[in-house]
Design a protein around this motif. Structure first.
Motif: not given
Length: 365
Positions: A116, A119-120, A125, A299, A306, A331
């Motif tokens: 996450v 991606r930010q 996204h 993952r 995370r 992902d």
């Protein structure tokens, strides 16, 4: 007793595997004959136990040992020593998996950014991320910056140093990092993109601090680190207070620890936000099973940790993009280096084709 469970792949025979497993349990816990231990609480609370023995294939067995969590001291070096200390010197043993009790797992923070967070940072996204490498060795900072600029103009998400770029006389760290970061920032300003630069971070404690300061002053947000070259305890401590995402490289990680455990679980446990590994069908490839197990280890839900972004690499080509996206899903981050650079004067167009093909492949999953 409750505790850490470690799984080993051991070469042995049916008549010897029981004794071999017991010997491994002793070696990795009390490291002396149990008969010589005078304290019953040590035998009860510290001596490792053989949980199970199963034949994996002819001549090889899957052995699970349980260790007292306290023997790890709840720190990286202690954990590694319990898992694969003395037995790393024994050629008949491979470490293939581990299961941590909650009290031990809570001692490790894992990735600070994770999928996450990456991606930010990249503002991507809805598709796999893209990555490439600055190479070959021998280029000057200015030449590397021009390559980086072209990659950024082409829309690559992360442009990383080749892992062999450290502090060579032809491209010193303190000189090349600001120049490359500036070139990428200028390209981003031109395109409105969010390309990131990940310099290769190496050195001992003093050198690491100096180079981190250089990277921070230049505005770097992602670093490339080979955890095994730094040492896993040093890597874990580095990540703790680092306000940059970490892309982990597998250099020097070819020990007798199964890749899904080393590159998927251990690198994740110690803080890697993304983990690079040699993809199947590449120039030094893992099997498809190993690659999938590694990606899943990176993952899959694991306590409070995370997820880590899997990064298949190692001789990949633009022509294989659709296949890799189908195999790893969104992902993931696809790393293609030499196949882009081979385009020569058409590097920008080849880079753009790579980025476009990744985006187009998502709809075909």
């Amino acid at each position: 007793m409750q505790g850490l469970e470690a799984t080993y792949h051991i070469e042995s025979t049916p008549d010897q595997i029981g004794a071999r497993a017991e010997a491994l349990a002793i070696e990795q816990s009390i490291e002396m004959p149990p008969s010589a231990v005078r304290q019953p609480e040590v035998l009860r609370e510290v001596l490792a136990q053989v949980v199970s023995i199963q034949e994996a294939e002819k001549g090889y067995y899957r052995v699970v040992l349980r260790f007292a969590g306290q023997t790890t001291a709840f720190e990286t070096a202690g954990l590694l020593n319990v898992l694969f200390g003395n037995c790393a010197l024994q050629e008949d043993v491979e470490l293939v998996d581990l299961n941590l009790p909650s009290e031990l797992l809570s001692a490790f923070a894992g990735p600070r950014f994770g999928i996450v967070g990456l991606r930010q940072l990249t503002q991507v996204h809805d598709r796999p991320l893209t990555c490439t490498a600055l190479k070959p060795q021998g280029l000057s900072p200015t030449q590397l910056a021009e390559l980086a600029r072209t990659f950024a103009l082409g829309g690559i998400d992360i442009v990383k140093d080749d892992h062999g770029l450290t502090n060579q006389p032809y491209a010193p760290f303190a000189e090349r990092v600001p120049i490359i970061q500036k070139a990428i920032a200028e390209a981003n300003a031109q395109t409105g993109g969010h390309t990131l630069y990940a310099p290769m971070l190496t050195g001992g404690p003093k050198t690491l601090l100096e180079r981190l300061q250089t990277a921070k002053q230049a505005g770097v947000q992602v670093v490339l680190v080979a955890p095994m070259l730094l040492g896993l305890p040093a890597f874990a401590e580095l990540v703790q207070d680092l306000k940059m995402a970490v892309l982990a490289h597998p250099a020097f990680a070819g020990h007798r620890i199964a890749p899904p455990l080393m590159l998927g679980k251990l690198f994740r446990l110690l803080g890697a936000d993304a983990t690079i590994f040699p993809n199947y069908g590449g120039r030094f490839a893992y099997s498809t099973e190993t690659c999938m197990n590694l990606a899943q280890a990176a993952r899959v839900p694991w306590g409070h940790l995370r997820p880590t972004l899997p990064v298949p690499a190692g001789g990949m080509t633009v022509e294989r993009v659709e296949e890799m996206v189908g195999f790893y899903g969104t992902d993931s981050m696809l790393l293609i280096g030499g196949n882009l650079l081979a385009a020569g004067d058409s590097l920008l167009e080849r880079t753009q084709a790579f980025v476009q093909k990744v985006a187009a492949s998502v709809g075909k999953i």
